[in-house]
Enzyme design. Sequence first.
Site, short mmCIF file in Angstrom:
data_model
loop_
_atom_site.label_atom_id
_atom_site.label_comp_id
_atom_site.label_asym_id
_atom_site.label_seq_id
_atom_site.Cartn_x
_atom_site.Cartn_y
_atom_site.Cartn_z
N LEU A 67 90.14 -39.06 6.69
CA LEU A 67 89.40 -38.98 5.42
C LEU A 67 90.34 -38.92 4.21
O LEU A 67 89.89 -39.12 3.08
CB LEU A 67 88.49 -37.75 5.40
CG LEU A 67 87.36 -37.67 6.44
CD1 LEU A 67 86.53 -36.42 6.22
CD2 LEU A 67 86.48 -38.90 6.38
N SER A 137 81.86 -21.45 6.81
CA SER A 137 82.15 -20.44 7.84
C SER A 137 81.83 -19.06 7.29
O SER A 137 81.95 -18.82 6.08
CB SER A 137 83.63 -20.52 8.19
OG SER A 137 84.02 -19.38 8.91
N TYR A 161 92.67 -20.65 5.54
CA TYR A 161 91.56 -21.45 6.10
C TYR A 161 90.25 -21.09 5.40
O TYR A 161 89.52 -21.97 4.92
CB TYR A 161 91.47 -21.20 7.61
CG TYR A 161 90.13 -21.52 8.20
CD1 TYR A 161 89.70 -22.84 8.34
CD2 TYR A 161 89.26 -20.50 8.63
CE1 TYR A 161 88.47 -23.13 8.88
CE2 TYR A 161 88.02 -20.78 9.17
CZ TYR A 161 87.62 -22.11 9.28
OH TYR A 161 86.39 -22.38 9.80
N LYS A 165 87.62 -23.23 2.77
CA LYS A 165 86.16 -23.37 2.96
C LYS A 165 85.42 -22.94 1.69
O LYS A 165 84.50 -23.62 1.23
CB LYS A 165 85.68 -22.51 4.14
CG LYS A 165 86.10 -23.04 5.49
CD LYS A 165 85.32 -24.29 5.87
CE LYS A 165 85.73 -24.89 7.18
NZ LYS A 165 85.19 -26.20 7.45
N PHE A 191 78.71 -18.23 12.17
CA PHE A 191 79.31 -16.99 12.66
C PHE A 191 80.21 -17.36 13.86
O PHE A 191 81.17 -18.07 13.66
CB PHE A 191 78.22 -15.93 12.86
CG PHE A 191 77.87 -15.32 11.51
CD1 PHE A 191 77.25 -16.10 10.52
CD2 PHE A 191 78.27 -14.05 11.16
CE1 PHE A 191 77.03 -15.61 9.24
CE2 PHE A 191 78.04 -13.54 9.89
CZ PHE A 191 77.42 -14.32 8.93
N ASN A 192 79.93 -16.94 15.09
CA ASN A 192 80.89 -17.27 16.16
C ASN A 192 80.25 -18.22 17.20
O ASN A 192 79.69 -17.75 18.19
CB ASN A 192 81.39 -16.00 16.86
CG ASN A 192 82.28 -15.16 15.96
OD1 ASN A 192 81.86 -14.77 14.86
ND2 ASN A 192 83.49 -14.91 16.38
N ASN A 211 93.04 -19.04 20.38
CA ASN A 211 93.13 -17.71 19.75
C ASN A 211 91.79 -16.99 19.77
O ASN A 211 91.74 -15.79 19.63
CB ASN A 211 93.53 -17.86 18.27
CG ASN A 211 94.95 -18.30 18.13
OD1 ASN A 211 95.84 -17.68 18.71
ND2 ASN A 211 95.18 -19.40 17.42
N ARG A 244 80.66 -8.96 17.04
CA ARG A 244 80.50 -10.26 16.40
C ARG A 244 79.12 -10.82 16.73
O ARG A 244 78.45 -10.36 17.64
CB ARG A 244 81.56 -11.26 16.90
CG ARG A 244 82.99 -10.90 16.52
CD ARG A 244 83.23 -11.08 15.04
NE ARG A 244 84.61 -10.81 14.65
CZ ARG A 244 85.07 -9.60 14.33
NH1 ARG A 244 84.28 -8.54 14.36
NH2 ARG A 244 86.34 -9.44 13.97
N GLY A 308 93.86 -8.12 10.18
CA GLY A 308 92.81 -8.92 9.52
C GLY A 308 91.45 -8.81 10.18
O GLY A 308 90.47 -9.35 9.66
N ASP A 309 91.36 -8.17 11.36
CA ASP A 309 90.05 -8.05 12.03
C ASP A 309 89.12 -7.09 11.29
O ASP A 309 89.58 -6.16 10.63
CB ASP A 309 90.22 -7.55 13.47
CG ASP A 309 90.14 -8.69 14.47
OD1 ASP A 309 89.68 -9.78 14.10
OD2 ASP A 309 90.54 -8.47 15.63
C1 UD1 Z 1 87.62 -16.11 13.82
C2 UD1 Z 1 87.90 -16.55 12.41
C3 UD1 Z 1 86.72 -17.31 11.85
C4 UD1 Z 1 86.28 -18.42 12.77
C5 UD1 Z 1 85.96 -17.79 14.12
C6 UD1 Z 1 85.41 -18.75 15.14
C7 UD1 Z 1 89.28 -14.79 11.40
C8 UD1 Z 1 89.40 -13.79 10.31
N1 UD1 Z 1 88.14 -15.42 11.52
O1 UD1 Z 1 86.62 -15.12 13.80
O2 UD1 Z 1 87.11 -17.88 10.63
O3 UD1 Z 1 85.14 -19.05 12.23
O4 UD1 Z 1 87.16 -17.19 14.60
O5 UD1 Z 1 86.30 -19.76 15.39
O6 UD1 Z 1 90.20 -15.01 12.14
N2 UD1 Z 1 89.49 -10.65 20.33
C9 UD1 Z 1 90.15 -9.91 21.28
N3 UD1 Z 1 91.15 -10.50 21.99
C10 UD1 Z 1 91.52 -11.80 21.79
C11 UD1 Z 1 90.84 -12.56 20.80
C12 UD1 Z 1 89.83 -11.95 20.08
O7 UD1 Z 1 89.86 -8.73 21.50
O8 UD1 Z 1 92.45 -12.27 22.45
C13 UD1 Z 1 88.40 -10.03 19.58
C14 UD1 Z 1 88.66 -9.98 18.09
O9 UD1 Z 1 89.28 -8.77 17.75
C15 UD1 Z 1 87.23 -10.08 17.54
C16 UD1 Z 1 86.47 -10.87 18.58
O10 UD1 Z 1 87.26 -10.83 19.75
O11 UD1 Z 1 86.67 -8.82 17.48
C17 UD1 Z 1 86.23 -12.31 18.17
O12 UD1 Z 1 87.48 -12.87 17.81
P1 UD1 Z 1 87.62 -14.44 17.51
O13 UD1 Z 1 87.02 -15.22 18.62
O14 UD1 Z 1 89.05 -14.70 17.20
O15 UD1 Z 1 86.69 -14.68 16.25
P2 UD1 Z 1 86.67 -13.94 14.82
O16 UD1 Z 1 87.90 -13.16 14.61
O17 UD1 Z 1 85.38 -13.24 14.70
#
Ligand code: UD1
Length: 350
Positions: A67, A137, A161, A165, A191-192, A211, A244, A308-309
């Site tokens: 794009l 997002s 990021y 948005k 959301f997720n 991640n 979440r 950042g969580d």
């Molecule tokens: C993240 C992004 C968000 C994105 C979303 C979905 C941030 C601030 N936000 O959200 O922009 O739209 O992903 O792609 O990064 N967790 C663990 N262990 C892990 C990975 C995650 O315990 O190895 C926990 C995290 O602490 C969180 C939850 O799982 O509480 C969800 O994490 P994650 O899937 O990364 O999503 P978000 O952080 O909510």
Amino acid sequence: MKRILITGGAGFIGSHTCVSLLENDYEVYLVDSFVNSSPIVINRILSICDLNNSNLGKNLKVFKGDLKDKVFIEDIFSNADKSGNPINGVIHFAGLKAVNESVLNPLRYWQENIFSSLNLVSVMKKYNCNLLVFSSSATVYGKESSSPIKENSYLNPSNPYGNTKLTIEKILNDLYDENSNIWKIACLRYFNPIGAHTSSLIGENPVGMPNNLFPLICNAALDNNTKLKIFGSDWDTIDGTCIRDYIHVSDVAEGHLKTLEYLNNHKTNILKMNIGTGLGTSVLELIETFSRVNKVTVDYKFTSRRDGDSKEIVADNSFSSSLLNWIPKRSLEDMCIDGWNWKKNNVNGF
Ligand code: UD1
């Protein structure tokens, strides 16, 4: 038949949305650079169409390109115009989306996400294509927002990021204000999204090491030597782990379809809408559900909190449900079953 262009159509949410649109008799122009996705997705989308009705695949056309290349986008719009069947609307998913990477390389994020969006909307304007659904997002909300989060909550993203948005939302606000008699725009704040299509033919296919939580749960279930790290056990929640709002990707896709229909049938507008279930689930609850419904073991260990969580991020989805007359219908169990089936059948991705 309505002709809809989907940027990033080979990605996780994009591919599921292409399927939903094709199943509802839209003609889909799928645009993707395939930098973060695989062309194999196209065959998988066509296979899903074949499972249901072998004619639907003929309504999919694929355009490979970037794009940031304005001529590439212009050609697509101009050829559609010349065919006498112009593009009626755009769903804009394309963009970089890894939070960590955006912190390490913010300029790349600004360059990719902003330039491509500016090119897209300026070409839309030139060709009088006035309907746009933008993939935003929940990350646009500030960490100080308390859940359930309403659309008018404080906006304060905590990473580049999220900043891109929110900036694109602002660009769209200005575009709408310039001529509010023309534009029909919706910014969907996801959301997720997790899970996968029930066919197991398409699903999340992260490039490199994931991640996000759900792909990491799948990896821990696949490999007995891999332990999932849970970021913090001392949050002020029911079981000490973060909460979440997980939503099935096929529900997210249907949310796009409903939004398109709403914009088509109503006067001009710019909407900001949460796309979530409104239900909070803790990390431990998600692991428990995943293990129970799939009869697998997910080994985990607690580690320190991730920078950042936030404790809890859950949507107030009353606006989208009343406006679109739509609520997500798939359960957490469905998300876990479909997501795991996808992973089991596609261990190495595409
Ligand atoms: C993240 C992004 C968000 C994105 C979303 C979905 C941030 C601030 N936000 O959200 O922009 O739209 O992903 O792609 O990064 N967790 C663990 N262990 C892990 C990975 C995650 O315990 O190895 C926990 C995290 O602490 C969180 C939850 O799982 O509480 C969800 O994490 P994650 O899937 O990364 O999503 P978000 O952080 O909510």
